[in-house]
Design a protein around this motif. Structure first.
Motif, PDB file in Angstrom:
ATOM      1  N   UNK A  21      10.602  12.756  11.421  1.00  0.00           N
ATOM      2  CA  UNK A  21       9.158  12.907  11.540  1.00  0.00           C
ATOM      3  C   UNK A  21       8.497  11.616  11.077  1.00  0.00           C
ATOM      4  N   UNK A  22       7.534  11.157  11.837  1.00  0.00           N
ATOM      5  CA  UNK A  22       6.762   9.961  11.493  1.00  0.00           C
ATOM      6  C   UNK A  22       5.347  10.390  11.135  1.00  0.00           C
ATOM      7  N   UNK A 184       1.289   4.052  13.906  1.00  0.00           N
ATOM      8  CA  UNK A 184       2.133   3.077  14.603  1.00  0.00           C
ATOM      9  C   UNK A 184       3.602   3.414  14.372  1.00  0.00           C
ATOM     10  N   UNK A 185       4.384   3.389  15.451  1.00  0.00           N
ATOM     11  CA  UNK A 185       5.838   3.444  15.357  1.00  0.00           C
ATOM     12  C   UNK A 185       6.323   2.027  15.644  1.00  0.00           C
ATOM     13  N   UNK A 186       6.925   1.403  14.642  1.00  0.00           N
ATOM     14  CA  UNK A 186       7.198  -0.037  14.673  1.00  0.00           C
ATOM     15  C   UNK A 186       8.695  -0.282  14.546  1.00  0.00           C
ATOM     16  N   UNK A 198       5.295  -1.263   6.397  1.00  0.00           N
ATOM     17  CA  UNK A 198       5.720   0.139   6.430  1.00  0.00           C
ATOM     18  C   UNK A 198       5.025   1.011   5.398  1.00  0.00           C
ATOM     19  N   UNK A 199       4.584   2.190   5.833  1.00  0.00           N
ATOM     20  CA  UNK A 199       4.201   3.250   4.904  1.00  0.00           C
ATOM     21  C   UNK A 199       5.260   4.347   4.896  1.00  0.00           C
ATOM     22  N   UNK A 200       6.153   4.286   5.895  1.00  0.00           N
ATOM     23  CA  UNK A 200       7.276   5.216   5.985  1.00  0.00           C
ATOM     24  C   UNK A 200       8.395   4.480   6.709  1.00  0.00           C
TER      25      UNK A 200
END
Length: 365
Positions: A21-22, A184-186, A198-200
């Motif tokens: 999960x993002x 954002x998915x990076x 990144x925060x996750x």
């Protein structure tokens, strides 16, 4: 907006089987080349069809083999930024920015709306062949933004840029998240980008998720060094600028005390992220005196990870933060390092590179 991914696909001898999960923020897919990062993003975007599984964004199902749902790429409301800018050479910057919004029928914003955000207002009438690599990539990001996506997918957007161009564009990515609030998915295999954005984090290895969580947990876990790489092992601290003396040394407040770093372009009161590499942290049993190193923080040993070689990774508690130190086995034994040992972490000011400092991004730490 939360992205939920649970997919599997055979990719010619490589098995992608990924579940994560993002949450809101910047979720970084990190792993070595060939770990499956780009395949995951392409599956989310609809450019690659999994053999089985489900992809959900917020309350919308984008893909589900059980219900035979497979939303077309142009209807997923996702902005995609590739490794290279993929701009149309026959169009100028303004027309490139408007292209995706025009094709999808989404987006009422004007090119000027992203101009100031990404520093490209002066480029709107320029031909794409006259752009630098960093400028072209900012235009590609702006094009994705103008389609008003629910989420931005960025597949190693800095991989094709050299060091100076990467340093040029990173602050714009920080501003993008801070100003738009867009999730954002990076994708990257560059730890400096992970630490700054990144925060996750989702760690991938051989197509599977090894672990996911906040940067403060994953980056300072000695057991994750195998995945992250010894040379890139380190911690990210939350800091605040408290003084900007005239001698060119910025004074920062962290939970364990004060840090002194070469001049940082940020006002007093600004919140920062500071990445400190394990190889740049020395340990002392007593508080040292007469050193040129300005940064000395009291710490306590939490754990040690001994590898097959002469090195030891030491996890440290520094106030409310955690640090990593990379020392030799001989030094660890001579100091009697063990969980609970009190000592001091010593860091040279010049060891922290400007590229390891991010302004205004602390969430997720």
């Amino acid at each position: 907006m939360t992205l939920s991914v649970d997919i599997a696909r055979d990719l010619g001898g490589f098995r992608l089987e990924t579940q994560f999960d993002a949450p809101d923020g910047v979720t970084v897919l990190f792993g070595r080349s060939g770990s499956g990062k780009s395949s995951v993003v392409k599956s989310v975007a609809g450019l690659l069809t999994p053999d089985r599984g489900r992809v959900r964004l917020g309350d919308r199902t984008l893909f589900d083999t059980r219900t035979r749902t497979n939303v077309p790429v142009h209807k997923r409301r996702l902005g995609y930024v590739f490794q290279d800018s993929r701009l149309f050479p026959h169009l100028n910057v303004r027309d490139n920015l408007c292209y995706t919004a025009r094709v999808t029928g989404r987006g009422s914003r004007r090119p000027e709306d992203v101009g100031d955000l990404l520093g490209i207002s002066h480029l709107l009438d320029r031909k794409t062949h006259a752009l630098s690599g960093g400028e072209a990539q900012r235009v590609a990001i702006g094009r994705a933004l103008l389609s008003q996506p629910d989420m931005l997918l960025m597949d190693e957007p800095l991989a094709s840029l050299d060091g100076p161009r990467k340093a040029e564009i990173l602050p714009y990515l920080e501003t993008l998240r801070r100003e738009t609030g867009l999730s954002i998915l990076y994708v990257t295999h560059n730890m400096a980008e992970v630490a700054r954005l990144a925060t996750h984090i989702v760690l991938l290895e051989n197509g599977c998720v090894v672990r996911s969580g906040a940067p403060s947990e994953l980056l300072t876990d000695p057991d994750m060094v195998r995945v992250l790489g010894v040379r890139d092992a380190g911690a990210v601290l939350s800091a605040k600028v408290v003084a900007q003396p005239e001698d060119g040394i910025s004074e920062l407040l962290v939970s364990a005390g004060r840090l002194f770093l070469p001049a940082i372009d940020a006002p007093v009161g600004a919140e920062l992220r500071v990445r400190i590499l394990a190889q740049d942290v020395m340990l002392s049993a007593t508080r040292p005196a007469g050193l040129s190193a300005l940064n000395i923080l009291p710490v306590q040993v939490l754990a040690l990870r001994r590898g097959d070689g002469p090195g030891v990774i030491v996890q440290l508690q520094a106030g409310q933060d955690r640090l990593l130190a990379r020392v030799t086995r001989r030094s660890a034994d001579a100091m009697g390092l063990a969980p609970g040992t009190a000592c001091y972490a010593v860091m040279k000011s010049v060891a922290v590179s400007p590229t390891d400092i991010a302004v205004g991004l602390q969430s997720g730490l």
